[in-house]
Write an enzyme that holds these catalytic residues in place. Structure first.
Site, mmCIF file in Angstrom:
data_model
loop_
_atom_site.group_PDB
_atom_site.id
_atom_site.type_symbol
_atom_site.label_atom_id
_atom_site.label_comp_id
_atom_site.label_asym_id
_atom_site.label_seq_id
_atom_site.Cartn_x
_atom_site.Cartn_y
_atom_site.Cartn_z
ATOM 1 N N HIS A 194 0.856 -1.344 -0.235
ATOM 2 C CA HIS A 194 0.027 0.091 0.145
ATOM 3 C C HIS A 194 1.056 1.288 0.099
ATOM 4 O O HIS A 194 1.921 1.333 0.915
ATOM 5 C CB HIS A 194 -0.786 0.012 1.243
ATOM 6 C CG HIS A 194 -1.700 1.218 1.236
ATOM 7 N ND1 HIS A 194 -3.048 1.187 0.485
ATOM 8 C CD2 HIS A 194 -1.805 2.404 1.590
ATOM 9 C CE1 HIS A 194 -3.556 2.293 0.551
ATOM 10 N NE2 HIS A 194 -2.914 3.154 1.370
ATOM 11 N N ASP A 230 -14.996 3.012 7.333
ATOM 12 C CA ASP A 230 -13.806 3.907 6.774
ATOM 13 C C ASP A 230 -14.195 4.620 5.424
ATOM 14 O O ASP A 230 -14.062 5.919 5.173
ATOM 15 C CB ASP A 230 -12.503 2.955 6.296
ATOM 16 C CG ASP A 230 -11.578 3.977 5.743
ATOM 17 O OD1 ASP A 230 -11.205 4.737 6.433
ATOM 18 O OD2 ASP A 230 -11.281 3.712 4.502
ATOM 19 N N ARG A 271 -13.986 13.366 6.147
ATOM 20 C CA ARG A 271 -12.487 13.859 6.393
ATOM 21 C C ARG A 271 -12.204 14.681 5.193
ATOM 22 O O ARG A 271 -11.639 15.698 5.115
ATOM 23 C CB ARG A 271 -11.354 12.548 6.831
ATOM 24 C CG ARG A 271 -11.767 12.138 8.097
ATOM 25 C CD ARG A 271 -10.793 10.752 8.248
ATOM 26 N NE ARG A 271 -9.460 11.156 7.919
ATOM 27 C CZ ARG A 271 -8.758 10.279 7.324
ATOM 28 N NH1 ARG A 271 -9.067 9.038 7.163
ATOM 29 N NH2 ARG A 271 -7.595 10.499 7.165
ATOM 30 N N SER A 324 -7.368 4.153 8.750
ATOM 31 C CA SER A 324 -8.069 3.996 7.702
ATOM 32 C C SER A 324 -7.427 2.958 6.564
ATOM 33 O O SER A 324 -7.967 2.064 6.156
ATOM 34 C CB SER A 324 -8.074 5.417 6.984
ATOM 35 O OG SER A 324 -8.502 5.271 5.640
ATOM 36 N N LYS A 335 -8.531 -1.376 6.110
ATOM 37 C CA LYS A 335 -8.976 -1.857 4.768
ATOM 38 C C LYS A 335 -7.960 -2.965 4.573
ATOM 39 O O LYS A 335 -8.529 -4.227 4.006
ATOM 40 C CB LYS A 335 -8.782 -0.786 3.812
ATOM 41 C CG LYS A 335 -9.841 0.107 3.789
ATOM 42 C CD LYS A 335 -9.720 1.382 2.602
ATOM 43 C CE LYS A 335 -8.775 2.268 3.241
ATOM 44 N NZ LYS A 335 -8.802 3.739 2.762
HETATM 45 N N1 URA Z 1 -5.481 6.720 2.190
HETATM 46 C C1 URA Z 1 -6.395 5.992 2.852
HETATM 47 O O1 URA Z 1 -6.914 5.113 2.437
HETATM 48 N N2 URA Z 1 -6.518 6.658 4.095
HETATM 49 C C2 URA Z 1 -6.358 7.677 4.294
HETATM 50 O O2 URA Z 1 -6.889 8.281 5.620
HETATM 51 C C3 URA Z 1 -5.298 8.527 3.924
HETATM 52 C C4 URA Z 1 -4.747 7.644 2.691
#
Ligand code: URA
Length: 433
Positions: free
Chosen positions: A89, A168, A175, A190, A194
Site C-alpha cells: 500500500h 472507513d 474527512r 483508515s 482496509k
Molecule cells: N489513504 C487512505 O486509505 N486513507 C487515508 O486516510 C489516507 C490515505
C-alpha cells in the site's frame, strides 16, 4: 427509529477527545458503529475527527478504532490459496505507478498479490483510473472472481468491494471535505482497517515523504509508518514499511495512459531508474516477507517473466495488453526558462497540473480523461538549455492548459552550472518491528 437507548451520547464522546482525554474501548466501538448506522450525525463525526486531529490518540486507542472499522464490514480470506499472499500500500504520490509493474513481478516470484485499490481524489492519481486507460479492462470483480484470478494468475488489481470497512468509506469521504485527512491516527486506522480486512498475509507499506505526499517531513512519515507497522503486526499481518522520496514525481510521467505506458517499459526491461529501483525494492520486501527469500525479483524482471504475468493479469480482467493506449487531442510544451542545471521539479506542482489537465477528479464520481497528464523530458540533475522542452502537457480539453500552467509556477527551478544537486535517494528508511 426505535426507542432502544444508545450506549453513549455522541456529545459526551466528542467532549472527551476535545478535552484531551482518552476514549475508552466501549466509546470507540459505539461511536464507529453508531456513525456507520447513521445514529451519529456527520457534523458530530466531523467534530470528533477534528478533535482527534488536534489532540491525537494513544496507540491502544488507534488499535481499537482500527478494529472497530474492520468489524463494520466483511473480512476476506485467502487461506485456501496454494501460494502465500503479499500486498503493498502506498500512501499516495505523484507519478506513483509502482503497483502496475509490482503486482505481476511479485506474482512471477510465486507470491499471490491481492491488490485492492482505489480511485484518485485530489492531486495523487488512482491505480484503477490508470488501468482503465487500457481498452476493455474491468476494475469491478466479485470476491469469487478475485479468488479465482489469484489462484490462476497470481495477481489481481481491482476495486475494493463495498463490504470492506464501510465505516472507513463513510469517514474518509467526510474527512476529505472537513480538513481532517491529515491526522496520523485517522490515516493509519483508515489504511490498516482496509488492509487487515482484505486478508493479506503480509503487507509492505510505501510511506511517501515530501511535497507531493500527505506527510511533508521525515519525522511525521516515521510516526505514521511506525503506527501502521505496529497495527499490522499486532493484527497478525507481517508488516514492513519503506519511507520513500516524493519531493519530485516518480519516473517521467504523471497521468493515466502515460503511466501505464511507462510501467510497460519497466516490465520490458527499460523505464526510468527511480521507478525500476523502487519496484525492485518493494518486490524484494514483499517476497521476503512472504517467506520466498530464495527468489530475486530482479531476475524475474530481467528475464521477461514479470511481463508474461502482466499480460495474463490484464487479459484476465478483459483488457487487451496489445491495444494502443489513448492519445490526447491536444498537447502543449513547457520549455526551460534558462540554461543550467535542473535543480527542482516540485512533485506537488506536477501532480496538480496533471490533475487539472483531467487526469484526476475534483468530485467523487467524476469521469477522468485517460490520455490526460504530464510527460517530463528531463529530471533533477540534468543539464538543460534555455528553450528546450522540459514537460509536455496533455489533455482532450485545451481550456485546461492555463490552470495547469499556473500549478507549475515556481515548480521548476534551474540553477547555474556546477550546482548539481546530490544524487536522489529513493528509499530513505526501512521500518520493521
Ligand atoms: N489513504 C487512505 O486509505 N486513507 C487515508 O486516510 C489516507 C490515505
Amino acid at each position: 427509529m426505535t426507542d432502544t437507548p444508545e450506549a453513549f451520547d455522541a456529545v459526551e464522546v466528542i467532549a472527551t477527545k476535545r478535552d484531551g482525554g482518552r476514549l475508552s474501548d466501549p466509546q470507540i466501538d459505539w461511536v464507529v458503529d453508531a456513525y456507520t448506522r447513521g445514529v451519529v450525525a456527520d457534523e458530530q463525526m466531523s467534530a470528533l475527527a477534528m478533535a482527534i486531529l488536534l489532540n491525537g490518540m494513544e496507540r491502544p486507542e488507534i488499535a481499537r478504532w482500527t478494529a472497530a472499522m474492520i468489524a463494520s464490514g466483511e473480512r476476506m480470506d485467502f487461506s485456501s490459496l496454494s501460494r502465500p499472499t503479499a500486498d503493498k500500500h502506498s500512501t499516495g504520490g505523484v507519478g506513483d505507478k509502482i503497483t502496475l509493474p509490482l503486482a505481476p513481478l511479485v506474482a512471477a516470484c510465486g507470491v499471490a498479490v491481492p491488490q485492492l485499490s482505489g480511485r484518485g481524489l485530489g492531486h495523487t492519481g488512482g491505480t484503477l483510473d490508470k488501468l482503465e486507460a487500457i481498452p476493455g479492462w474491468r476494475a469491478e470483480l466479485s470476491n469469487a472472481e478475485i479468488l479465482a484470478q489469484l489462484e490462476d494468475v497470481g495477481a489481481v488489481i481491482c476495486a475494493a468491494g463495498k463490504g470492506l470497512a464501510p465505516a472507513d468509506k463513510k469517514l474518509y469521504a467526510l474527512r476529505d471535505v472537513t480538513g481532517t485527512v491529515e491526522a496520523i491516527p485517522l490515516i493509519a486506522s483508515s489504511i490498516m482497517s482496509k488492509k487487515i480486512a482484505e486478508g493479506t498475509g503480509t503487507l509492505v507499506l510505501d510511506v511517501k515523504v515530501g511535497s507531493g505526499a500527505f506527510m511533508k517531513d521525515l519525522e511525521q512519515a516515521t510516526e505514521l509508518a511506525e503506527t501502521m507497522v505496529a497495527l499490522g503486526t499486532d493484527a497478525g499481518v507481517r508488516t514492513v514499511a519503506l519511507l520513500t522520496d516524493m519531493s519530485v514525481p516518480l519516473g517521467l510521467t504523471a497521468g493515466n495512459a502515460v503511466e501505464v505506458a511507462e510501467s510497460v517499459e519497466v516490465l520490458a526491461g527499460g523505464g526510468p531508474r527511480d521507478v525500476v529501483e523502487l519496484t525492485i525494492a518493494l518486490a524484494r520486501e514483499m517476497v521476503a516477507a512472504a517467506g520466498r527469500d530464495d527468489v530475486d525479483p530482479a531476475d524475474a524482471l530481467a528475464d521477461g517473466r514479470a511481463m508474461d504475468f502482466w499480460r495474463r493479469m490484464i487479459s484476465a480482467q478483459g483488457g487487451d495488453p496489445d491495444a494502443p493506449l489513448p492519445t490526447p487531442r491536444e498537447t502543449q510544451v513547457v520549455t526551460a526558462p534558462t540554461t543550467g542545471v535542473l535543480t527542482g521539479l516540485d512533485a506537488l506542482g506536477v501532480g496538480v497540473a496533471a490533475w487539472r489537465l483531467g487526469a484526476g477528479r475534483s468530485r467523487p464520481g467524476e469521469q477522468v480523461q485517460a490520455a490526460a497528464g504530464v510527460v517530463l523530458h528531463a529530471t533533477v540533475g540534468d543539464r538543460v538549455v534555455e528553450g528546450q522542452p522540459l514537460l509536455t502537457l496533455q489533455t482532450d480539453t485545451p481550456e485546461r492548459f492555463a490552470r495547469a500552467e499556473q500549478a507549475l509556477e515556481g515548480a521548476i527551478t534551474v540553477g547555474p552550472d556546477g550546482q548539481e544537486p546530490s544524487a536522489r535517494q529513493v528509499v530513505l528508511q526501512r521500518i520493521d518491528r
